[in-house]
Design a protein around this motif. Structure first.
Motif, mmCIF file in Angstrom:
data_model
loop_
_atom_site.group_PDB
_atom_site.id
_atom_site.type_symbol
_atom_site.label_atom_id
_atom_site.label_comp_id
_atom_site.label_asym_id
_atom_site.label_seq_id
_atom_site.Cartn_x
_atom_site.Cartn_y
_atom_site.Cartn_z
ATOM 1 N N ASP A 184 0.813 -1.315 -0.009
ATOM 2 C CA ASP A 184 0.055 0.069 -0.118
ATOM 3 C C ASP A 184 0.963 1.200 0.059
ATOM 4 N N ALA A 185 1.875 1.094 0.482
ATOM 5 C CA ALA A 185 2.887 2.271 0.751
ATOM 6 C C ALA A 185 3.684 2.977 -0.464
ATOM 7 N N ILE A 186 3.725 1.806 -1.533
ATOM 8 C CA ILE A 186 4.419 2.322 -2.833
ATOM 9 C C ILE A 186 3.700 3.351 -3.585
ATOM 10 N N PRO A 187 4.267 4.150 -4.435
ATOM 11 C CA PRO A 187 3.892 5.007 -5.131
ATOM 12 C C PRO A 187 2.693 4.335 -6.141
ATOM 13 N N GLU A 188 2.902 3.284 -6.960
ATOM 14 C CA GLU A 188 2.007 2.620 -7.872
ATOM 15 C C GLU A 188 0.580 2.388 -7.051
ATOM 16 N N GLN A 189 0.902 1.934 -5.801
ATOM 17 C CA GLN A 189 -0.646 1.532 -5.315
ATOM 18 C C GLN A 189 -1.271 2.725 -4.820
ATOM 19 N N GLN A 190 -0.513 3.565 -4.360
ATOM 20 C CA GLN A 190 -1.026 4.972 -3.743
ATOM 21 C C GLN A 190 -1.874 5.688 -5.280
ATOM 22 N N PHE A 191 -1.312 5.539 -6.252
ATOM 23 C CA PHE A 191 -1.888 6.052 -7.616
ATOM 24 C C PHE A 191 -3.106 5.383 -7.964
ATOM 25 N N LEU A 192 -2.930 3.830 -7.901
ATOM 26 C CA LEU A 192 -4.178 3.370 -8.240
ATOM 27 C C LEU A 192 -5.262 3.588 -7.063
ATOM 28 N N ARG A 193 -5.017 3.560 -5.887
ATOM 29 C CA ARG A 193 -6.253 3.817 -5.017
ATOM 30 C C ARG A 193 -6.869 5.101 -5.316
ATOM 31 N N ALA A 194 -6.049 6.160 -5.651
ATOM 32 C CA ALA A 194 -6.531 7.321 -5.868
ATOM 33 C C ALA A 194 -7.542 7.483 -7.137
ATOM 34 N N LYS A 195 -7.306 6.406 -7.991
ATOM 35 C CA LYS A 195 -8.065 6.403 -9.219
ATOM 36 C C LYS A 195 -9.295 5.768 -8.915
ATOM 37 N N ARG A 196 -9.582 5.236 -7.909
ATOM 38 C CA ARG A 196 -11.142 4.703 -7.100
ATOM 39 C C ARG A 196 -11.228 3.724 -8.284
ATOM 40 N N LEU A 197 -10.514 2.863 -8.846
ATOM 41 C CA LEU A 197 -10.870 1.863 -9.471
ATOM 42 C C LEU A 197 -11.892 0.895 -9.080
ATOM 43 N N THR A 198 -12.862 0.516 -9.954
ATOM 44 C CA THR A 198 -13.843 -0.777 -9.558
ATOM 45 C C THR A 198 -13.560 -1.827 -10.361
ATOM 46 N N ASN A 199 -14.269 -2.969 -10.127
ATOM 47 C CA ASN A 199 -14.176 -4.326 -10.476
ATOM 48 C C ASN A 199 -12.747 -4.614 -10.341
ATOM 49 N N VAL A 200 -12.273 -4.537 -9.307
ATOM 50 C CA VAL A 200 -10.817 -4.959 -8.702
ATOM 51 C C VAL A 200 -10.726 -6.442 -8.448
ATOM 52 N N ARG A 201 -10.685 -7.265 -9.409
ATOM 53 C CA ARG A 201 -10.667 -8.635 -9.030
ATOM 54 C C ARG A 201 -9.197 -9.488 -9.757
ATOM 55 N N CYS A 202 -8.015 -8.727 -9.683
ATOM 56 C CA CYS A 202 -6.879 -9.188 -9.799
ATOM 57 C C CYS A 202 -5.842 -8.521 -8.915
ATOM 58 N N VAL A 203 -5.205 -9.284 -8.088
ATOM 59 C CA VAL A 203 -4.385 -8.953 -6.982
ATOM 60 C C VAL A 203 -3.272 -9.728 -7.382
ATOM 61 N N THR A 204 -1.914 -9.059 -7.347
ATOM 62 C CA THR A 204 -0.737 -9.786 -7.532
ATOM 63 C C THR A 204 0.522 -8.686 -7.596
ATOM 64 N N ASP A 205 1.534 -9.253 -7.206
ATOM 65 C CA ASP A 205 2.645 -8.298 -7.042
ATOM 66 C C ASP A 205 3.871 -8.811 -8.346
ATOM 67 N N ASN A 206 3.152 -9.456 -9.243
ATOM 68 C CA ASN A 206 3.968 -9.931 -10.053
ATOM 69 C C ASN A 206 3.724 -9.409 -11.552
ATOM 70 N N VAL A 207 4.740 -8.542 -11.966
ATOM 71 C CA VAL A 207 4.639 -7.665 -12.930
ATOM 72 C C VAL A 207 4.344 -8.398 -14.368
ATOM 73 N N ARG A 208 4.863 -9.396 -14.380
ATOM 74 C CA ARG A 208 4.774 -10.304 -15.614
ATOM 75 C C ARG A 208 3.226 -10.762 -15.774
ATOM 76 N N ILE A 209 2.476 -11.086 -14.614
ATOM 77 C CA ILE A 209 0.976 -11.352 -14.603
ATOM 78 C C ILE A 209 0.303 -10.115 -15.159
ATOM 79 N N ILE A 210 0.550 -9.109 -14.586
ATOM 80 C CA ILE A 210 -0.151 -7.623 -14.984
ATOM 81 C C ILE A 210 0.137 -7.337 -16.353
ATOM 82 N N ARG A 211 1.419 -7.619 -16.813
ATOM 83 C CA ARG A 211 1.654 -7.305 -18.139
ATOM 84 C C ARG A 211 1.093 -8.108 -19.110
ATOM 85 N N THR A 212 0.960 -9.508 -18.744
ATOM 86 C CA THR A 212 0.133 -10.610 -19.751
ATOM 87 C C THR A 212 -1.353 -10.118 -19.992
#
Length: 243
Positions: A184-212
């Protein structure tokens, strides 16, 4: 027997006085006398006689010094082992996230190891913080400074963040990819929380998964793209085109 104590016997024999041994070994003169008395008490024999203001070794001391000389030779031989191996020697345990290890460290690991033949690298990939008090790692690479602790910290570089979302929003709401709560404390996560995204159904710290998943043109999320880094890793051109 304590090796430092045995060195005192040799120093007193060579210098003839406690003061001389103290100057040679760079320890207090009273310490020389106290430790020598302890050795004599443990051995149960006198090691020096006072003759004309000097300390003369007894026959018992000469017998001890034969062994001390052999031990000193072995200690010197052990110290010379490092001379046969150029550069640092040992295992270096580096704790980092998967993304840092895969994208920034791994591409340069082979050349680094060739330049330092005495080193072995062990990568400890995890999004959680390591405990240096328990000697879990030798070096940690993180995206933010630790909140407490006495550490030597160096900034390695900067990381550019890119936010991706589908160009075509006419269909179903896209799945959002975010990082786990421990990040939660890293800049990426803070940015994503500020976007107030909905339909959050993928949680991972693996960038390869997100990229794919992003390459499937469905989810929204952010990935880290190196912009300035001490290892001089250039950003891949194809990622710039998908910005």
């Amino acid at each position: 027997m304590n090796w430092d104590d045995l060195r005192i016997i040799a120093a007193v024999r060579d210098e003839g006085t406690y003061a001389g041994a103290s100057a040679r070994l760079r320890i207090d003169e009273t310490t020389v006398g106290r430790r020598l008395s302890r050795i004599q008490r443990d051995l149960g024999v006198p090691l020096f006689d006072a003759v004309d203001g000097l300390r003369r070794p007894t026959r018992h001391c000469e017998a001890v010094l034969e062994h001390v000389g052999a031990m000193a030779a072995h200690a010197a031989a052990i110290d010379r082992i490092k001379e046969s191996q150029p550069g640092p020697v040992g295992r270096l345990r580096i704790a980092s996230t998967n993304a840092v290890a895969e994208e920034l460290l791994a591409p340069h690991a082979a050349s680094f190891l060739r330049g330092h033949p005495g080193l072995t690298l062990q990568f400890l990939t995890s999004s959680g913080n390591v405990k240096f008090s328990r000697w879990q790692a030798d070096l940690a690479i993180r995206l933010r400074k630790p909140e407490k602790g006495d550490f030597t910290i160096s900034k390695l570089g900067e990381v550019g963040l890119y936010f991706f979302e589908p160009a075509d929003r006419s269909g179903a709401e896209p799945v959002a990819c975010v990082y786990p709560d421990e990040l939660d404390a890293i800049p990426e996560q803070q940015f994503l929380r500020a976007k107030r995204l909905t339909n959050v159904r993928c949680v991972t710290d693996n960038v390869r998964i997100i990229r794919t998943m992003i390459q499937s043109h469905q989810p929204r999320g952010s990935v880290k793209i190196p912009r300035v880094w001490s290892l001089e890793t250039p950003p891949p051109d194809d990622r710039r085109q998908r910005r």
